[in-house]
Design an enzyme around this catalytic site. Structure first.
Site, short mmCIF file in Angstrom:
data_model
loop_
_atom_site.label_atom_id
_atom_site.label_comp_id
_atom_site.label_asym_id
_atom_site.label_seq_id
_atom_site.Cartn_x
_atom_site.Cartn_y
_atom_site.Cartn_z
N ASP A 165 0.88 -1.16 0.00
CA ASP A 165 0.00 0.00 0.00
C ASP A 165 0.93 1.22 0.00
O ASP A 165 2.14 1.10 0.20
CB ASP A 165 -0.92 -0.02 1.23
CG ASP A 165 -2.13 0.88 1.03
OD1 ASP A 165 -3.15 0.66 1.69
OD2 ASP A 165 -2.04 1.80 0.18
C1 GLC Z 1 -4.31 4.41 -0.12
C2 GLC Z 1 -5.17 3.18 0.10
C3 GLC Z 1 -5.13 2.22 -1.05
C4 GLC Z 1 -4.95 3.00 -2.34
C5 GLC Z 1 -3.57 3.60 -2.31
C6 GLC Z 1 -3.29 4.49 -3.52
O1 GLC Z 1 -3.75 4.83 1.08
O2 GLC Z 1 -5.02 2.46 1.31
O3 GLC Z 1 -6.36 1.47 -1.04
O4 GLC Z 1 -5.09 2.15 -3.46
O5 GLC Z 1 -3.31 4.33 -1.12
O6 GLC Z 1 -4.12 5.60 -3.49
#
Ligand code: GLC
Length: 720
Positions: A256
């Site tokens: 993430d």
């Molecule tokens: C965010 C989320 C994830 C998302 C990523 C990119 O913090 O947790 O679900 O796809 O970052 O935006």
């Protein structure tokens, strides 16, 4: 004999061609890797901006383009900060978010969504779509519940398989998230989640396993939180033992955004791709210069780097990133796409109460409608953080009623309540002190209700509550809505409440006061049209709750046991396998509305429920057959659910667990014979003593139901 021979020849030809393709892919991967420098390899293993990774021009490897989100292709971001570019060519189709998709219980619609999102992602030149989000809805308060699907792993698995398979037919990689146990936003970056192996295997893992093993998901996103003491992105058990070995995952395991905390530990634990690290200089990222240095100093073998590059190249090849001529071009904002969003919104709508056939409204005889509430005019597609969408348009309920019926009747609007909250990133502070009723607004709403034939209150939440990055503080309706609804209902006996929200709410204070109660979800860009067409009977309600709605928060297992949000940044899932209806059934607690519940404008009769055998072997498949008839006067669809429960298990097991379902559409008087199938091996529980799945012999009950509470038929069968 000849025919058989031909069949064998054909099959082995197919098999060898299949493995040839695989061999050809692996060969191509190795050829490419051989031509790469270490720096070039490592350049592919971390972001070079918010949503891209580095190209290798001389090898024809372009930058890899990743994009949110699970229910629409997100607007374009600046490359190096979290601001939108503000360009005007990145509007897209916005579907209703996760829990609404799940509420439709329609796998065909999940497939349609996958195809549309794939087409739009391709059109926007995206290679990976960061969805679906499939974390279990464990606490009603989790801010991201709206983006996820359900409290039940089987429903999650079936929807995720349909969505992912369809998305990936469009030459776009899905990236199922967030692996694993990201079930609260409170302290999400650091909270250490622990649970029994059985809870992991029976509840929190199945959705991910199905997405990888059954749907062939090409991407998996490691969650922010820790799992059993180690960050998910550097957790050997998750990354190696489960993902790579047990699931035989050959795709890309990415972090993430800003979820990586080490170089060697993460690299050895199987993480392939670091995204979103909050370090100014990309070369300082964990999988950048520090990884090169680790290889040069022999702390990481270059073969480990090659394995990661191979995983990414494999996904690129499978989605034709290296073969742009033959790759799907895609399309965006087409009528078909918007129609798919509309269907998804219509079939999500759950009819919770309908006294004296208040609904559907007879729009040809009505002279006036009071339309009340902030959610009658508020748009929602653009909220919720990473899953937010710049929708080409968004139809609100008031807009839809006015467009469709403004000429034939008086539309009396009243604000009813104000949105007193605001978003504070990483904190629920914006929700504080938002409970007071505004009597001036209530009096105006009562006046409008008094003078109208019917009153419709569009109530619920918005993305100040249902959002990534923070949880809700409670489960009550904010902004004094309960008082508003009670006052409006006193003024007009035909008061209908439509809840616009993505996660459970306390409804006891209004349920008994109103004549009809409908859960409309965040319905995406076509929300207003969908809800008005269902209220008017142009469409019919066919949704079923994908999560239990407790009477109060304290009924909910995580809260009953004080196991949310944890203490000292640690949370143990004390409720273990008893999540959602599994808890309510086993503890015999009466919820406000049960999992799988939803009414219809018509009525159905289920009869002649039979199982194909009385006694089954462990390798058998059980077929439950039944007749279902539409005994009412209007079209409808019933979601028939098959639950199974072991009568005398050697360990604690839930009373019943969902094992199959089907959504059956029937015209008035029409009847169908339907089969629901469940493999005996899927009746197993995870036995921690032997670290394996175990199906015990003995009696099992098969419950044919239209909700977790409404069991239509119970069949006893024996497993040998
Ligand atoms: C965010 C989320 C994830 C998302 C990523 C990119 O913090 O947790 O679900 O796809 O970052 O935006």
């Amino acid at each position: 004999m000849r025919l058989r021979f031909m069949a064998i020849v054909l099959f082995s030809a197919f098999q060898s061609s299949f493995s040839q393709t695989d061999n050809a892919v692996e060969k191509k991967i190795q050829q490419l890797i051989k031509k790469m420098t270490l720096k070039e390899k490592v350049g592919m293993l971390h972001g070079n901006s918010k949503f891209y990774t580095e190209q290798i021009k001389h090898l024809g490897i372009p930058e890899w383009a990743l994009s949110d989100g699970p229910h629409g292709v997100r607007a374009e971001m600046n490359r190096h900060n979290w601001k939108y570019t503000g360009q005007t060519d990145d509007f897209s189709t916005s579907f209703p978010p996760g829990t609404a998709m799940a509420a439709s219980w329609n796998l065909e619609l999940a497939k349609q969504r996958g195809i549309v999102l794939g087409e739009e992602a391709r059109f926007r030149k995206k290679d990976v779509l960061l969805g679906p989000g499939i974390n279990i809805i464990r606490s009603p308060l989790c801010g991201r519940n709206f983006e996820y699907l359900s409290e039940d792993p089987f429903l999650i698995s079936q929807l995720s398989i349909s969505y992912i398979k369809a998305l990936q037919t469009q030459d776009v990689a899905a990236c199922v998230k967030h692996f694993v146990a990201n079930n609260q936003e409170e302290n999400r970056f650091v909270v250490d989640v622990t649970m029994s192996e059985r809870a992991l295997r029976e509840i929190y893992l199945p959705g991910f396993k199905s997405s990888v093993v059954d749907a062939g998901a090409l991407g998996v996103m490691g969650a922010y939180n820790k799992f059993r003491g180690e960050y998910c992105t550097e957790n050997n058990y998750l990354g190696r033992t489960l993902l790579r070995k047990e699931f035989n995952f050959k795709g890309v395991y990415m972090s993430d955004w800003d979820a990586v905390h080490s170089t060697e530990k993460a690299a050895l634990a199987g993480l392939d791709l670091e995204m979103g690290t909050e370090k100014e200089n990309y070369n300082d990222w964990y999988f950048a210069d520090p990884l090169i240095k680790a290889v040069q100093e022999g702390r990481i073998k270059e073969s480990i780097v090659n394995e990661k590059v191979a995983n990414i190249l494999r996904v690129m090849i499978k989605t034709k990133v290296l073969d742009p001529q033959t790759r799907i071009k895609g399309s965006i904002n087409t009528k078909e796409h918007q129609q798919a969003a509309y269907r998804s919104a219509v079939e999500a709508i759950v009819l919770l109460k309908n006294e004296k056939q208040t609904l559907p409204l007879n729009m040809s005889t009505l002279k006036s409608i009071a339309v009340i509430g902030d959610n009658a005019t508020r748009t929602h597609c653009g909220g919720g953080f990473s899953s937010e969408i710049k929708a080409l348009y968004e139809v609100t309920p008031l807009q839809a009623i006015t467009d469709k019926y403004g000429k034939s009747m008086q539309i009396n609007f009243a604000q009813g309540y104000e949105k007193q909250s605001h978003v504070v990133e990483r904190s629920s502070a914006g929700q504080l002190n938002t409970d007071k009723a505004d009597w001036k607004l209530i009096d105006e709403a009562v006046a409008q209700a008094k003078k109208s034939d019917v009153a419709i209150v569009f109530a619920g939440l918005n993305h100040d509550f249902d959002s990534e990055s923070f949880d809700r503080l409670h489960m009550r309706l904010p902004y004094g809505q309960e008082t508003l609804i009670q006052e409006v209902a006193k003024a007009n006996p035909k008061t209908i409440v439509v809840i616009i929200a993505g996660s459970p709410l306390e409804l006891a204070g209004i349920e008994s006061r109103v004549s009809a109660l409908v859960w409309g979800w965040y319905g995406g860009m076509e929300a207003g049209n969908a809800i008005v067409d269902v209220l008017s009977g142009k469409e019919f309600p066919s949704g079923k709750l994908p999560f239990t709605i407790p009477v109060t928060l304290s009924q909910s297992p995580a809260h009953a046991l004080g196991a949310y949000p944890g203490h000292d940044l640690k949370v143990n899932y004390d409720e273990d396998i008893l999540v959602g209806y599994r808890w309510f059934d086993t503890k015999q607690i009466e919820p406000q509305y049960p999992f799988g519940y939803g009414l219809s404008y018509t009525s159905f009769e289920i009869s002649n429920v039979t199982a194909d055998k009385k006694v089954y072997g462990v390798d058998d498949e059980i077929t439950v057959k039944f007749n279902i008839k539409n005994t009412g006067k209007t079209n409808g669809a019933e979601v028939v659910q098959l639950y199974a429960g072991q009568t005398a298990p050697s360990v604690l097991r839930p009373k019943k667990e969902l094992k199959a379902f089907d959504k059956i559409f029937l015209a008035p008087g029409e009847q169908k014979t339907v089969d629901l199938k469940v493999k005996v091996k899927d009746l197993a529980f995870y036995d921690e003593k032997t670290s394996g799945w175990k199906t015990e012999s003995g009696e099992f009950m098969l419950y044919t139901a239209t909700s977790a509470k409404n069991i239509v038929n119970s069949l006893a069968v024996t497993i040998q």
